[in-house]
Design a protein around this motif. Sequence first.
Motif, PDB file in Angstrom:
ATOM      1  N   ILE A  23      63.280 -63.159 -49.017  1.00 55.70           N
ATOM      2  CA  ILE A  23      64.382 -62.265 -49.353  1.00 55.70           C
ATOM      3  C   ILE A  23      63.989 -61.526 -50.626  1.00 55.70           C
ATOM      4  O   ILE A  23      63.683 -62.155 -51.640  1.00 55.70           O
ATOM      5  CB  ILE A  23      65.697 -63.029 -49.592  1.00 55.70           C
ATOM      6  N   GLU A  24      63.987 -60.206 -50.557  1.00 54.17           N
ATOM      7  CA  GLU A  24      63.759 -59.401 -51.752  1.00 54.17           C
ATOM      8  C   GLU A  24      65.132 -58.934 -52.211  1.00 54.17           C
ATOM      9  O   GLU A  24      65.772 -58.135 -51.535  1.00 54.17           O
ATOM     10  CB  GLU A  24      62.858 -58.211 -51.431  1.00 54.17           C
ATOM     11  N   TYR A  25      65.585 -59.490 -53.334  1.00 56.87           N
ATOM     12  CA  TYR A  25      66.910 -59.159 -53.833  1.00 56.87           C
ATOM     13  C   TYR A  25      66.887 -57.794 -54.523  1.00 56.87           C
ATOM     14  O   TYR A  25      65.853 -57.356 -55.024  1.00 56.87           O
ATOM     15  CB  TYR A  25      67.399 -60.240 -54.803  1.00 56.87           C
ATOM     16  N   ALA A  26      68.026 -57.128 -54.537  1.00 52.92           N
ATOM     17  CA  ALA A  26      68.129 -55.781 -55.099  1.00 52.92           C
ATOM     18  C   ALA A  26      67.599 -55.723 -56.529  1.00 52.92           C
ATOM     19  O   ALA A  26      66.903 -54.781 -56.896  1.00 52.92           O
ATOM     20  CB  ALA A  26      69.573 -55.289 -55.045  1.00 52.92           C
ATOM     21  N   ASN A  27      67.892 -56.745 -57.339  1.00 52.28           N
ATOM     22  CA  ASN A  27      67.457 -56.724 -58.738  1.00 52.28           C
ATOM     23  C   ASN A  27      65.957 -56.996 -58.894  1.00 52.28           C
ATOM     24  O   ASN A  27      65.420 -56.872 -59.975  1.00 52.28           O
ATOM     25  CB  ASN A  27      68.259 -57.712 -59.582  1.00 52.28           C
ATOM     26  N   GLN A  28      65.272 -57.355 -57.791  1.00 52.53           N
ATOM     27  CA  GLN A  28      63.829 -57.574 -57.847  1.00 52.53           C
ATOM     28  C   GLN A  28      63.048 -56.342 -57.411  1.00 52.53           C
ATOM     29  O   GLN A  28      61.846 -56.270 -57.611  1.00 52.53           O
ATOM     30  CB  GLN A  28      63.425 -58.720 -56.902  1.00 52.53           C
ATOM     31  N   LYS A  29      63.719 -55.402 -56.785  1.00 46.33           N
ATOM     32  CA  LYS A  29      63.023 -54.225 -56.262  1.00 46.33           C
ATOM     33  C   LYS A  29      62.587 -53.348 -57.414  1.00 46.33           C
ATOM     34  O   LYS A  29      63.344 -53.111 -58.352  1.00 46.33           O
ATOM     35  CB  LYS A  29      63.935 -53.437 -55.313  1.00 46.33           C
ATOM     36  N   SER A  30      61.371 -52.879 -57.330  1.00 45.84           N
ATOM     37  CA  SER A  30      60.862 -52.023 -58.415  1.00 45.84           C
ATOM     38  C   SER A  30      61.291 -50.588 -58.134  1.00 45.84           C
ATOM     39  O   SER A  30      61.307 -50.127 -57.008  1.00 45.84           O
ATOM     40  CB  SER A  30      59.343 -52.131 -58.513  1.00 45.84           C
ATOM     41  N   GLU A  31      61.630 -49.913 -59.201  1.00 44.06           N
ATOM     42  CA  GLU A  31      62.024 -48.502 -59.124  1.00 44.06           C
ATOM     43  C   GLU A  31      60.761 -47.665 -58.971  1.00 44.06           C
ATOM     44  O   GLU A  31      59.737 -47.943 -59.600  1.00 44.06           O
ATOM     45  CB  GLU A  31      62.772 -48.084 -60.385  1.00 44.06           C
ATOM     46  N   ALA A  66      69.871 -56.451 -50.570  1.00 45.16           N
ATOM     47  CA  ALA A  66      68.664 -57.243 -50.342  1.00 45.16           C
ATOM     48  C   ALA A  66      67.911 -56.747 -49.109  1.00 45.16           C
ATOM     49  O   ALA A  66      68.463 -56.072 -48.251  1.00 45.16           O
ATOM     50  CB  ALA A  66      69.029 -58.714 -50.166  1.00 45.16           C
ATOM     51  N   THR A  67      66.631 -57.114 -49.038  1.00 47.98           N
ATOM     52  CA  THR A  67      65.813 -56.815 -47.870  1.00 47.98           C
ATOM     53  C   THR A  67      65.177 -58.118 -47.397  1.00 47.98           C
ATOM     54  O   THR A  67      64.603 -58.854 -48.192  1.00 47.98           O
ATOM     55  CB  THR A  67      64.704 -55.795 -48.203  1.00 47.98           C
ATOM     56  N   LEU A  68      65.317 -58.392 -46.091  1.00 42.51           N
ATOM     57  CA  LEU A  68      64.669 -59.554 -45.492  1.00 42.51           C
ATOM     58  C   LEU A  68      63.326 -59.078 -44.946  1.00 42.51           C
ATOM     59  O   LEU A  68      63.277 -58.171 -44.119  1.00 42.51           O
ATOM     60  CB  LEU A  68      65.520 -60.134 -44.367  1.00 42.51           C
ATOM     61  N   ILE A  69      62.260 -59.674 -45.431  1.00 40.25           N
ATOM     62  CA  ILE A  69      60.913 -59.269 -45.048  1.00 40.25           C
ATOM     63  C   ILE A  69      60.202 -60.480 -44.477  1.00 40.25           C
ATOM     64  O   ILE A  69      60.003 -61.470 -45.179  1.00 40.25           O
ATOM     65  CB  ILE A  69      60.132 -58.726 -46.269  1.00 40.25           C
ATOM     66  N   GLY A  70      59.859 -60.407 -43.201  1.00 41.71           N
ATOM     67  CA  GLY A  70      59.226 -61.570 -42.615  1.00 41.71           C
ATOM     68  C   GLY A  70      58.642 -61.318 -41.252  1.00 41.71           C
ATOM     69  O   GLY A  70      58.119 -60.231 -40.972  1.00 41.71           O
ATOM     70  N   HIS A  71      58.772 -62.325 -40.398  1.00 41.17           N
ATOM     71  CA  HIS A  71      58.178 -62.307 -39.069  1.00 41.17           C
ATOM     72  C   HIS A  71      59.134 -62.900 -38.053  1.00 41.17           C
ATOM     73  O   HIS A  71      60.066 -63.630 -38.419  1.00 41.17           O
ATOM     74  CB  HIS A  71      56.884 -63.121 -39.070  1.00 41.17           C
ATOM     75  N   PHE A  72      58.864 -62.601 -36.793  1.00 37.17           N
ATOM     76  CA  PHE A  72      59.601 -63.265 -35.730  1.00 37.17           C
ATOM     77  C   PHE A  72      58.647 -63.578 -34.590  1.00 37.17           C
ATOM     78  O   PHE A  72      57.611 -62.925 -34.414  1.00 37.17           O
ATOM     79  CB  PHE A  72      60.792 -62.427 -35.248  1.00 37.17           C
ATOM     80  N   SER A  73      58.985 -64.607 -33.855  1.00 35.44           N
ATOM     81  CA  SER A  73      58.198 -64.977 -32.684  1.00 35.44           C
ATOM     82  C   SER A  73      59.055 -64.800 -31.441  1.00 35.44           C
ATOM     83  O   SER A  73      60.281 -64.756 -31.524  1.00 35.44           O
ATOM     84  CB  SER A  73      57.740 -66.433 -32.793  1.00 35.44           C
ATOM     85  N   VAL A  74      58.396 -64.689 -30.305  1.00 34.40           N
ATOM     86  CA  VAL A  74      59.073 -64.604 -29.016  1.00 34.40           C
ATOM     87  C   VAL A  74      58.606 -65.802 -28.202  1.00 34.40           C
ATOM     88  O   VAL A  74      57.396 -65.970 -27.979  1.00 34.40           O
ATOM     89  CB  VAL A  74      58.732 -63.282 -28.285  1.00 34.40           C
ATOM     90  N   ASP A  75      59.543 -66.644 -27.798  1.00 32.76           N
ATOM     91  CA  ASP A  75      59.186 -67.841 -27.042  1.00 32.76           C
ATOM     92  C   ASP A  75      58.324 -67.494 -25.840  1.00 32.76           C
ATOM     93  O   ASP A  75      58.651 -66.585 -25.068  1.00 32.76           O
ATOM     94  CB  ASP A  75      60.454 -68.567 -26.555  1.00 32.76           C
ATOM     95  N   GLY A  76      57.198 -68.207 -25.709  1.00 25.55           N
ATOM     96  CA  GLY A  76      56.326 -68.042 -24.555  1.00 25.55           C
ATOM     97  C   GLY A  76      55.484 -66.781 -24.543  1.00 25.55           C
ATOM     98  O   GLY A  76      54.792 -66.505 -23.574  1.00 25.55           O
ATOM     99  N   LYS A  77      55.518 -65.983 -25.589  1.00 22.33           N
ATOM    100  CA  LYS A  77      54.797 -64.694 -25.591  1.00 22.33           C
ATOM    101  C   LYS A  77      53.702 -64.615 -26.659  1.00 22.33           C
ATOM    102  O   LYS A  77      53.230 -63.535 -26.956  1.00 22.33           O
ATOM    103  CB  LYS A  77      55.778 -63.535 -25.816  1.00 22.33           C
ATOM    104  N   GLN A  78      53.311 -65.724 -27.252  1.00 20.49           N
ATOM    105  CA  GLN A  78      52.352 -65.665 -28.351  1.00 20.49           C
ATOM    106  C   GLN A  78      50.961 -65.266 -27.887  1.00 20.49           C
ATOM    107  O   GLN A  78      50.353 -64.385 -28.471  1.00 20.49           O
ATOM    108  CB  GLN A  78      52.304 -66.994 -29.100  1.00 20.49           C
ATOM    109  N   ASN A  79      50.417 -65.923 -26.857  1.00 21.89           N
ATOM    110  CA  ASN A  79      49.084 -65.607 -26.322  1.00 21.89           C
ATOM    111  C   ASN A  79      48.048 -65.389 -27.420  1.00 21.89           C
ATOM    112  O   ASN A  79      47.249 -64.459 -27.361  1.00 21.89           O
ATOM    113  CB  ASN A  79      49.138 -64.371 -25.407  1.00 21.89           C
ATOM    114  N   GLY A  80      48.089 -66.214 -28.462  1.00 21.90           N
ATOM    115  CA  GLY A  80      47.126 -66.101 -29.544  1.00 21.90           C
ATOM    116  C   GLY A  80      47.380 -64.965 -30.507  1.00 21.90           C
ATOM    117  O   GLY A  80      46.623 -64.756 -31.447  1.00 21.90           O
ATOM    118  N   LYS A  81      48.444 -64.202 -30.284  1.00 26.41           N
ATOM    119  CA  LYS A  81      48.762 -63.082 -31.171  1.00 26.41           C
ATOM    120  C   LYS A  81      49.551 -63.599 -32.373  1.00 26.41           C
ATOM    121  O   LYS A  81      50.332 -64.536 -32.256  1.00 26.41           O
ATOM    122  CB  LYS A  81      49.615 -62.038 -30.442  1.00 26.41           C
TER     123      LYS A  81
END
Length: 162
Positions: free
Chosen positions: A149-157, A43-58
């Motif tokens: 989560i992109e599961y292995a069986n969902q990935k296109s060849e 599987a592949t986890l595809i997403g985002h993360f934040s850093v506490d106190g570092k957003q500054n509108g980004k």
Amino acid sequence: MTVCILLLTSVTVSAAEQAEEKGAGAPDQGQLEQKFAEQMSGATLIGHFSVDGKQNGKPPREERYEIASAKKLQGDQWLITARIKYGENDVNVPMPLNVFWAGDTPVISLTNLTIPGLGTFTSRVMFYEGRYAGTWQHGQVGGNLWGKIEYANQKSEPQEEK
């Protein structure tokens, strides 16, 4: 008094019957663990993360973790091998960690795990219905993470050129 006892007895019996019916179709722990291992391997986890106190509108930063394999060792201990891209690093790392269960929902738990060359991390991440969410900590810096989560069986060849 007799009516009260009869009412209590019927409510208790009804609740017990409902619990039995609910439990009859529920997967057992072994089935849940097998499904988690199969789904997370490749599987592949595809997403985002934040850093506490570092957003500054980004907007939150993008992240991607490729899970090569997920194997139960014993008890709550699992070995998850993942490709981690962090800063200038791009490595495959076998990580011994705990997977706890909140009902049918797996929650990865690692506390002060040192990954050579990357540092020491603490994290709690839950997985459910094709999504993940959790918290992370690296030294004094921490934040949240979430995505699909992109599961292995969902990935296109890849298509061959003609």
